[in-house]
Design a protein around this motif. Structure first.
Motif, PDB file in Angstrom:
ATOM      1  N   GLU A 459       0.892  -1.238  -0.061  1.00 47.43           N
ATOM      2  CA  GLU A 459      -0.012  -0.151   0.037  1.00 47.43           C
ATOM      3  C   GLU A 459       0.810   1.326   0.023  1.00 47.43           C
ATOM      4  O   GLU A 459       2.081   1.326   0.456  1.00 47.43           O
ATOM      5  N   LEU A 461       1.408   4.318   1.619  1.00 43.45           N
ATOM      6  CA  LEU A 461       1.373   4.621   2.851  1.00 43.45           C
ATOM      7  C   LEU A 461       2.053   5.628   3.502  1.00 43.45           C
ATOM      8  O   LEU A 461       3.317   6.120   3.088  1.00 43.45           O
ATOM      9  N   PRO A 462       1.774   6.716   4.174  1.00 37.60           N
ATOM     10  CA  PRO A 462       2.289   7.701   5.060  1.00 37.60           C
ATOM     11  C   PRO A 462       3.396   7.171   5.745  1.00 37.60           C
ATOM     12  O   PRO A 462       3.237   5.924   6.517  1.00 37.60           O
ATOM     13  N   ASP A 463       4.572   7.499   6.021  1.00 37.50           N
ATOM     14  CA  ASP A 463       5.744   7.123   6.804  1.00 37.50           C
ATOM     15  C   ASP A 463       5.111   6.470   8.198  1.00 37.50           C
ATOM     16  O   ASP A 463       5.734   5.848   8.615  1.00 37.50           O
ATOM     17  N   SER A 464       4.500   7.632   8.583  1.00 32.84           N
ATOM     18  CA  SER A 464       4.173   7.550  10.030  1.00 32.84           C
ATOM     19  C   SER A 464       3.354   6.298  10.384  1.00 32.84           C
ATOM     20  O   SER A 464       3.158   5.348  11.603  1.00 32.84           O
ATOM     21  N   LEU A 465       2.723   5.468   9.163  1.00 37.99           N
ATOM     22  CA  LEU A 465       1.871   4.291   9.341  1.00 37.99           C
ATOM     23  C   LEU A 465       2.587   3.016   9.039  1.00 37.99           C
ATOM     24  O   LEU A 465       2.160   1.813   9.503  1.00 37.99           O
ATOM     25  N   PRO A 468       3.770   0.873  12.559  1.00 29.75           N
ATOM     26  CA  PRO A 468       2.388   0.421  13.115  1.00 29.75           C
ATOM     27  C   PRO A 468       1.576  -0.755  12.516  1.00 29.75           C
ATOM     28  O   PRO A 468       1.335  -1.822  12.938  1.00 29.75           O
ATOM     29  N   LEU A 469       1.568  -0.344  11.001  1.00 31.79           N
ATOM     30  CA  LEU A 469       0.892  -1.343  10.111  1.00 31.79           C
ATOM     31  C   LEU A 469       1.675  -2.752  10.110  1.00 31.79           C
ATOM     32  O   LEU A 469       1.103  -3.645  10.062  1.00 31.79           O
ATOM     33  N   ARG A 471       3.575  -3.881  12.399  1.00 37.07           N
ATOM     34  CA  ARG A 471       3.398  -4.711  13.545  1.00 37.07           C
ATOM     35  C   ARG A 471       1.853  -5.380  13.530  1.00 37.07           C
ATOM     36  O   ARG A 471       1.667  -6.483  14.029  1.00 37.07           O
ATOM     37  N   TYR A 472       0.800  -4.400  13.256  1.00 38.82           N
ATOM     38  CA  TYR A 472      -0.566  -4.877  13.304  1.00 38.82           C
ATOM     39  C   TYR A 472      -0.652  -6.376  12.227  1.00 38.82           C
ATOM     40  O   TYR A 472      -1.019  -7.154  12.664  1.00 38.82           O
ATOM     41  N   LYS A 473       0.055  -6.136  11.110  1.00 34.56           N
ATOM     42  CA  LYS A 473       0.009  -7.188  10.168  1.00 34.56           C
ATOM     43  C   LYS A 473       0.603  -8.595  10.739  1.00 34.56           C
ATOM     44  O   LYS A 473       0.246  -9.425  10.637  1.00 34.56           O
ATOM     45  N   LEU A 475       0.956  -9.070  13.993  1.00 34.02           N
ATOM     46  CA  LEU A 475      -0.006  -9.639  15.273  1.00 34.02           C
ATOM     47  C   LEU A 475      -1.276 -10.404  14.468  1.00 34.02           C
ATOM     48  O   LEU A 475      -1.718 -11.534  14.816  1.00 34.02           O
ATOM     49  N   ASP A 476      -1.817  -9.823  13.602  1.00 32.34           N
ATOM     50  CA  ASP A 476      -2.966 -10.187  12.839  1.00 32.34           C
ATOM     51  C   ASP A 476      -2.706 -11.564  12.058  1.00 32.34           C
ATOM     52  O   ASP A 476      -3.700 -12.194  11.877  1.00 32.34           O
ATOM     53  N   LEU A 478      -0.745 -14.001  13.153  1.00 28.27           N
ATOM     54  CA  LEU A 478      -0.502 -15.146  14.196  1.00 28.27           C
ATOM     55  C   LEU A 478      -1.729 -16.100  14.021  1.00 28.27           C
ATOM     56  O   LEU A 478      -2.726 -15.387  14.256  1.00 28.27           O
TER      57      LEU A 478
ATOM     58  N   ASN B  68       6.530  12.680   6.660  1.00 25.86           N
ATOM     59  CA  ASN B  68       5.486  12.199   7.456  1.00 25.86           C
ATOM     60  C   ASN B  68       5.246  11.786   8.845  1.00 25.86           C
ATOM     61  O   ASN B  68       6.154  10.959   8.939  1.00 25.86           O
ATOM     62  N   PHE B 233      -7.375  -1.645  10.709  1.00 29.08           N
ATOM     63  CA  PHE B 233      -6.106  -1.156  11.287  1.00 29.08           C
ATOM     64  C   PHE B 233      -6.379   0.231  12.125  1.00 29.08           C
ATOM     65  O   PHE B 233      -5.683   0.194  13.190  1.00 29.08           O
TER      66      PHE B 233
END
Lengths: 773, 318
Positions: A459, A461-465, A468-469, A471-473, A475-476, A478, B68, B233
């Motif tokens: 995707e 994505l903005p750098d700030s995401l 976190p994304l 890490r989310y992926k 965990l999601d 697992l 960003n 998310f």
């Protein structure tokens, strides 16, 4: 990598080639460090239908799906109801990065959709022809090999052929077809005609065949659409890959990858050692279904002229065929070994020198060939399908023409008798890829495929995401149990964070948590209540269903009767219509008849009137006849008198005439004499002409007159007699009481009398006319 | 004359939103004639907004971040760059009504007031007011309550009242105070709950946050971030921060015990019910336990505890 293997069955409940292969592959992938979850259906009546249970073994997990309800029809067989949804739940729980399908039967195409919806890459290994042949084997119900792919019409004939076999009895397991001779000539002929496109001898109509074609086209399109959605299809042979391409699968998505075998099991199998005298030990290991051609092997064994032993291991659901084979094998002195465990394979192979693969279907890549070669046992195989890709003729085995028992016998004899051939074939056997090697190959394939799919789905994505994304992926992604373990193992940190001082006397948080009310517990209780309610509901529904079924049966019977009645009524209506039509005609005819009768009645009336008039006339005639009688009687008397007078007169006249004649005669004689003398005194016989006297009739005239008179007299007498008879008759009729009753006082009577009278008169007139004539 | 205000607007560059929001904003600021400024913070990391703004709204200042950083960082940079003491934090999907600033500035005349939030009408609807907020606790887990979105808007059309926090999309605060506090707490990155933290922190320190209904703006929610990433998310970030918020501020033994038990129950229930998402949320929050510990340690002594703040900001019906 987290990998899911999907198979249509799995040991220990299913133990044929693909199932054993999948188990070995799961074990090897797990050993290679992959996280492996197997998803397989299982008939488990002790569980609720579609329940999932998980086991662990050999480093991998197996999730069993209870599929206790067989598909109701072919549509359901293609996509078993509810199974796709359960697979989706499984995917959500296990979060595989890739799904490797070994088969879709017993599960359905819905599984592909579930994986696709979750953007999980998919691989399918084609173990048979199912993507292009709904019968898997390219074999028709008459066990002939099909060579046309992608023809709904031919496939529908196979469907109808199976329907035909469904109606026959005593065939055993005929799902793959029947061998020649099983059906008998008439039914075999009907089946052949059906498969050639003529359904009627088999008891089907052209319309039924058309309906089957339409349905088959739809089902095949649906199945092919599912297979086209796999990201990659693996084929162990070129032959199979070509068939898949023929059927419409994109060749770019098919990759050749041969199977690995569990070679480590077989490495220690002792090399076969035969001395020249020992019989050649031939073995068959595998399914005992008709298309495997074991009957052909027995045919060949019967014809062998070399010392050989034959051992047969295996079993199948075709119990009739198996028992026939067994009886025949035992009669031939064949060693009937029965089913064998996977772990027994090395000892089985140790008992034989050569493995026979006498298949009569287009085999793909039989595992037994890899296993035999790995154990140093050459293979004698049919030259059909992809078998030549596994067995190199005269190199590591022998091929014989498919279905030819004589050639098979000759191949066995060659190995039994040709010195050094067995050793040469053993020595030239190829290196057999191990299942470990194949797991490594597959691991590479899996990684490539997952990477390509990830690249597609990256995707913007903005750098700030990004972090976190990611890490989310992680965990999601697992498996749920790992995620839970992770959470529970770290939960104590929160307690440490918030509870700044130790409170050892406090209850453990999970106990507090669950004691204070758990949603899951409440749900469970709700579910138990719901289950109890459902059980009760099912019971009452079952009863209701039974009642309904009874009612339906009764209704059907009623319906049948009603249909018969309707048919009868229809017939009656038609008959009635016809009757009405004929009545109409009859009516017309009757109208005509009535009109005619009316005329007739009119005429009768007129006739009656006439008869009345006639009767009056007859009465008058009777009077007249009576009068006439009297007259005639008078005339008769007169005539009698006249007759008498005539007789007297006649006698007198006769006398007078005789006298005159005598006088005349004398006169004549005198005259003749006078006259003849001057003329011819010497001709006394010459007749004399004399002049007739006008006063004296000749004798002939007199006789004629007398006769005429006599005739007239006789006619008068006859007429008199006739009139007497008529009068007597009229009198007789008149004396009859009924006639008197009817005729005398009525117009009709009068008419009849008149008519009789006139008739008599007419006859009389005619007689008179004739008489006068 | 009221004091000048800096309008700070972090943005990922959505020209359509600017086209809609800026004319009304600039018009009202011009009416005020207080020398207010509009400062757009370009958080694209690509300096894309300035050229567009020069062309369309040259009076608007643009500060471009080099990278960003998310809402909190962009807001901090924007407030730091702002010229005036009062800063109205504003999202680009906010449409202001005329005179929106004056009531807020009036509220902040009281130094005990940390920040003030206008009456925010969701999608311009008078019956849906976003900015009346409280923190509710259900079974040991806290959540934001917005009674103005629950059919009680009538109660909030008039009357200044304390609220739990000023919604980050539109609220007025003091620049210097914000910068001295260090801005938003980075544990809440990348988004959501930073504003709750700001307000709650102020309450805990003895300050107050007010809802000022005479100041009106509209929130035409566009879900900018949800267009870029999957909704689950975004939800995970919200839920993670919900837990972090409590872990940062829970301070009474009873409530801590209730919350810890709730966490265990939450996780066990999720496991037993195959509810993966909830476990992911907890796991994401657990990743930040050490960061929360530091944040918690950095808090000044509490003037009000968790329970007291909840009580003061409760929006129970009168």
């Amino acid at each position: 990598m987290r990998v899911c293997l999907v198979s249509h069955g799995f040991p220990p409940f299913e133990r044929t080639g693909v199932e054993n292969y999948t188990a070995a592959l799961a074990r090897e992938l797990a050993a290679a460090g992959h996280s492996v979850e197997v998803f397989a259906p299982r008939h488990a009546p002790e569980w609720p239908n579609l329940a999932m249970r998980r086991d662990e073994r050999d480093g991998y997990g197996i999730t069993w799906l209870a599929t206790n309800h067989p598909p109701a029809n072919q549509e359901e067989a293609l996509d078993l109801p509810g199974v796709g949804g359960r697979f989706g739940a499984f995917l959500d729980r296990e979060r595989p990065e890739l799904v490797h399908f070994q088969h879709l039967i017993k599960l359905g195409t819905g599984l592909v959709t579930e994986a696709e919806q979750r953007r999980i890459p998919t691989i399918y290994t084609a173990h048979d022809y199912y993507p292009v042949c709904h019968r898997f084997t390219l074999i028709r119900p008459d066990m002939e090999r099909c060579t046309t792919i992608g023809s709904p019409e031919l496939c529908a004939r196979c469907d109808l052929g199976l329907s035909f076999l469904n109606k026959q009895e005593g065939l055993g397991d005929y799902q793959l077809g029947v061998l020649p001779g099983q059906l008998g000539p008439e039914r075999q002929g009907a089946l052949e005609k059906l498969l050639a496109g003529d359904p009627e001898p088999a008891g089907f109509s052209k319309e039924e065949l058309d309906a089957f074609i339409e349905r088959r086209a739809s089902l095949d399109a649906k199945r092919m659409e599912a297979y086209r959605r796999f990201d990659l299809i693996l084929s162990p042979t070129r032959f199979l890959a070509e068939r898949l391409t023929e059927g419409g699968i994109d060749a770019d998505r098919i990759e050749l990858l041969t199977y690995g075998a569990e070679t480590e099991l077989l490495e220690n199998v002792a090399q076969s050692k035969r001395d020249g005298e020992a019989p050649l030990r031939v073995g068959y290991l595998g399914g005992l279904s008709k298309h495997k051609g074991v009957h052909l092997l027995l045919d060949a064994f019967e014809r062998l002229n070399a010392p050989c032993e034959l051992s047969i291991w295996g079993d199948s659901s075709d119990k009739n065929y198996v028992s026939e084979l067994r009886a025949r094998a035992e009669g031939l002195g064949v060693k009937w070994k029965g089913p064998y465990r996977r772990s027994e394979l090395p000892s089985c192979l140790a008992e034989i020198d050569v493995v026979a693969v006498p298949s009569i279907w287009v085999e793909n890549f039989p595992f037994v060939i890899r296993e035999a070669l790995a154990a140093g046992r050459p293979v004698i195989a049919s030259d059909v399908g992809a078998l030549p890709e596994s067995v190199r003729h005269e190199v590591d085995g022998l091929l014989f023409p498919v279905g030819d028992a004589t050639q098979l016998a000759q191949a066995i004899e060659r190995i039994a008798t040709e010195e050094g051939l067995l050793e040469r074939l053993v020595a030239a056997r190829p290196h057999i890829k191990s299942i470990t090697d194949q797991a490594a190959e597959l691991g590479d394939l899996y990684r490539k495929l997952v990477a390509s799919v990830d690249a597609e789905s990256s995707e913007d994505l903005p750098d700030s995401l990004v972090e976190p994304l990611a890490r989310y992926k992680t965990l999601d992604g697992l498996p749920l149990r790992e995620l839970f373990r992770d959470v529970m193992s770290r939960m104590g940190k929160v307690r440490g964070l918030l509870e700044e001082r130790e409170r050892p006397e406090r209850e453990p948080p999970p106990a507090v948590a669950l004691a204070s009310g758990s949603k899951a517990k409440v749900l469970l209780q709700d579910l138990k209540r719901e289950r109890d309610w459902l059980r009760g509901s099912i019971e009452s529904n079952t009863q209701a269903l039974d009642a309904l079924e009874e009612r339906v049966a009764w209704r059907e019977e009623e319906l049948f009767q009603r249909r018969e009645e309707v048919e009868w009524l229809r017939q009656t209506v038609e008959d009635t219509k016809r009757g009405i039509e004929s009545l109409g005609e009859e009516n017309t005819w009757l109208k005509g008849l009535v009109a005619g009768k009316s005329q007739g009645i009119q005429q009768l009336h007129e006739e009656i009137r006439w008869l009345k008039d006639s009767l009056i006339s007859y009465e008058r005639d009777i009077v007249w006849y009576q009068e006439k009688r009297r007259v005639l009687e008078g005339s008769s008397e007169t005539l009698a008198q006249e007759n008498q007078a005539l007789r007297v007169s006649l006698q007198q006249e006769s006398a007078r005439l005789r006298s005159g004649l005598r006088t005349l005669s004398r006169l004549v004689d005198d005259a003749l004499r006078v006259r003849e003398e001057p003329l011819e005194p010497n001709a006394p016989d010459r007749p004399q002409e004399c002049e007739e006297s006008p006063e004296i009739p000749s004798l002939e005239d007199l006789c004629r007159i007398i006769l005429t008179r006599n005739e007239q007299l006789r006619g008068l007498l006859d007429e008199l007699s006739e009139r007497r008879r008529n009068m007597a008759e009229v009198e007789d009729r008149a004396r009859r009481p009924l006639a008197r009753l009817w005729l005398a006082p009525t117009g009709l009577g009068r008419r009849i009398a008149s008519w009789s009278y006139r008739k008599g008169r007419k006859a009389q007139q005619q007689a008179e006319d004739e008489g006068s004539r | 004359m009221t004091p000048a205000v800096s309008i700070v607007m972090p943005s990922l560059f959505d020209p359509a939103l600017f086209e809609k929001a800026l004319p009304r904003l600039l018009e009202d600021l011009a009416r005020r004639g207080s020398g207010d400024e509009v400062l757009v913070v370009d958080d694209t990391g690509e300096d894309r907004i300035a050229p567009w703004m020069d062309e369309h709204y040259p009076s608007v200042r643009v500060f471009a971040r080099k990278k960003n950083g998310g809402f909190a960082k962009a807001l901090f940079d924007g407030i730091r760059e702002a010229k005036h003491d009062f800063v109205f934090c504003m999202n680009p999907d906010i449409l202001v009504h005329g005179g929106f600033l004056e009531p807020l500035l009036d509220a902040l005349e009281d130094p005990s007031i940390h920040s003030a939030v206008p009456r925010i009408l969701l999608h311009g609807d008078e019956d849906t007011i976003e900015s009346v907020t409280e923190i509710r606790v259900r079974s040991g887990l806290g959540e934001v309550g917005q009674p103005g979105l629950e059919g009680r808007a009538d109660e909030f059309r008039e009357g200044v009242r304390p609220v739990a926090y000023g919604i980050g999309g539109a609220f007025l605060l003091r620049r210097q105070e914000f910068l001295e506090e260090g801005g938003c707490d980075p544990i809440f990155e990348p988004f959501y709950w930073e504003d709750v933290d700001l307000g709650w922190r102020a309450w805990r320190a003895g300050r107050r946050v007010l809802y000022v209904p005479s100041s009106v703006v509209e929130h035409h929610h566009r879900g900018t971030i949800k267009k870029r990433v999957r909704e689950n998310f975004v939800r995970a970030m919200i839920e993670k921060n919900r837990l972090l918020f409590q872990w940062k501020y829970l301070d009474t033994e009873e409530e801590i015990a209730e919350h810890v038990a709730a966490l265990y129950r939450y996780a066990i229930d999720a496991w037993l019910s195959d509810e993966r998402e909830e476990l992911v949320w907890v796991a994401l929050a657990l990743d930040q336990v050490e960061a929360v510990r530091k944040s918690r340690a950095g808090l000044p002594p509490a003037v009000r505890n968790w329970r007291a703040i909840r009580k003061e900001t409760s929006q129970k019906s009168d």
